[in-house]
Design an enzyme around this catalytic site. Structure first.
Site: not given
Length: 258
Positions: A148, A163, A167
Site C-alpha cells: 500500500s 495497517y 504494509k
C-alpha cells in the site's frame, strides 16, 4: 509475436487471495480476460464461488473457489496443494488479502493489532512462502504481493498504525524474498495502491467525510478505480516482466509525491 500477444496468460494457473471482491476480484478478472485459469481464495466461500463462476462464464477459463484463512499455515498449504492438484502447476500468485482497523495507537488493543498484522503481513508471508516453495520446484513463477502507499507514508486524518506497519513490512518482505529467489526463477514484486474506490469503501457512509478529505489532498482529486490496478498485475504475472523482481509499484495518482 507482438507485445500484446506476449502479455497473454493463456494456460497459466494463478491463485488470488481476497479474490471474492474488491481489488482481488478486479485483478482476477483481468487475469481471466488474459486467459489464465484461476483459484479464487477467500474466507467468504459463497462469494468466492460466485466470482469463480462469473469468471468462467464470461471468459471461458477454469476457475475454482477455495475457502482459506491466510493466517493458518495448514490451510494455506492445503490451498496451494488444491491449486496444483487441479491445474498441475502454479504460475503466479496474487497475495492480496488484507484488512484495516482505524484505531488510535494509544487506544488499540493487542487483539486489534495482532489481527491486522496476522492477516496483512503474516498472511502474505504464508501465502507467498507456500507459492514460492511450489515455484522453486518448478524453477519458475511470479508472486505479486499487495502492499500500500501506506507502507511509504502515514495516512491522515485516520489513525491506522497497525495497517501502515503491516504494509511497510510487506514491501520489505517482498524485496527479501526477491533477493533470495532471484537466481532460482521465482520473481517477487509488490503493488502499493493509493486510495481505491472499492464497494466496501464507497458504500460505507461512515467514510464519506474521509473520502472528501482524501480527494481534497489528492493531486488527481479522486479515488483510484480497482481496474486501474489490473494492467500492472497482468504485466507482473507474465513473462514480459522477466527482468522485474524486488520492485514495489506505487499506483496512487501521485499521492505520495509530496
Amino acid at each position: 509475436m507482438g507485445i500484446i500477444e506476449k502479455m497473454r496468460l493463456d494456460g497459466r494457473a494463478i491463485f488470488v487471495t481476497g479474490g471474492a471482491r474488491g481489488i482481488g476480484k478486479s485483478v482476477a478478472t483481468a487475469f481471466a480476460e488474459a486467459g489464465a485459469d484461476l483459484a479464487i481464495v477467500d474466507v467468504d466461500i459463497e462469494e468466492a464461488k460466485k466470482t469463480a463462476k462469473e469468471l468462467e462464464d464470461n471468459n471461458g477459463v477454469k476457475a475454482i473457489a477455495i475457502q482459506t484463512d491466510v493466517t493458518s499455515p495448514e490451510q494455506v498449504d492445503a490451498m496451494v496443494k488444491e491449486v496444483v492438484d487441479t491445474y498441475g502447476k502454479l504460475d503466479a500468485a496474487f497475495c492480496n488479502a488484507g484488512i484495516c482497523i482505524n484505531v488510535a495507537a494509544d487506544e488499540m488493543s493487542f487483539e486489534q493489532w495482532k489481527k491486522v498484522i496476522d492477516i496483512n503481513l503474516t498472511g502474505v508471508f504464508l501465502t507467498a512462502q507456500a507459492a514460492g516453495k511450489q515455484m522453486l520446484k518448478q524453477g519458475k513463477g511470479s508472486i505479486i504481493n499487495t502492499a500500500s502507499m501506506s507502507g511509504h507514508i502515514v495516512n491522515v486524518p485516520q489513525p491506522q498504525c497497525a495497517y501502515n506497519a503491516s504494509k511497510a513490512g510487506v514491501i520489505q518482505l517482498t524485496k527479501s524474498m526477491a533477493i533470495e529467489w532471484a537466481d532460482k526463477g521465482v520473481r517477487v514484486n509488490s503493488i502499493s495502491p493509493g486510495y481505491i474506490g472499492t464497494e466496501l469503501i464507497t458504500n460505507d457512509k461512515n467514510l464519506t467525510s474521509l473520502i472528501e478529505q482524501w480527494n481534497a489532498m489528492a493531486p488527481m482529486h479522486r479515488l483510484g478505480k480497482p481496474e486501474e490496478l489490473q494492467s500492472i498485475c497482468v504485466y507482473l504475472a507474465g513473462d514480459t516482466s522477466s527482468f522485474t523482481t524486488g520492485s514495489d509499484f506505487i499506483v496512487d495518482g501521485a499521492f505520495t509525491c509530496f
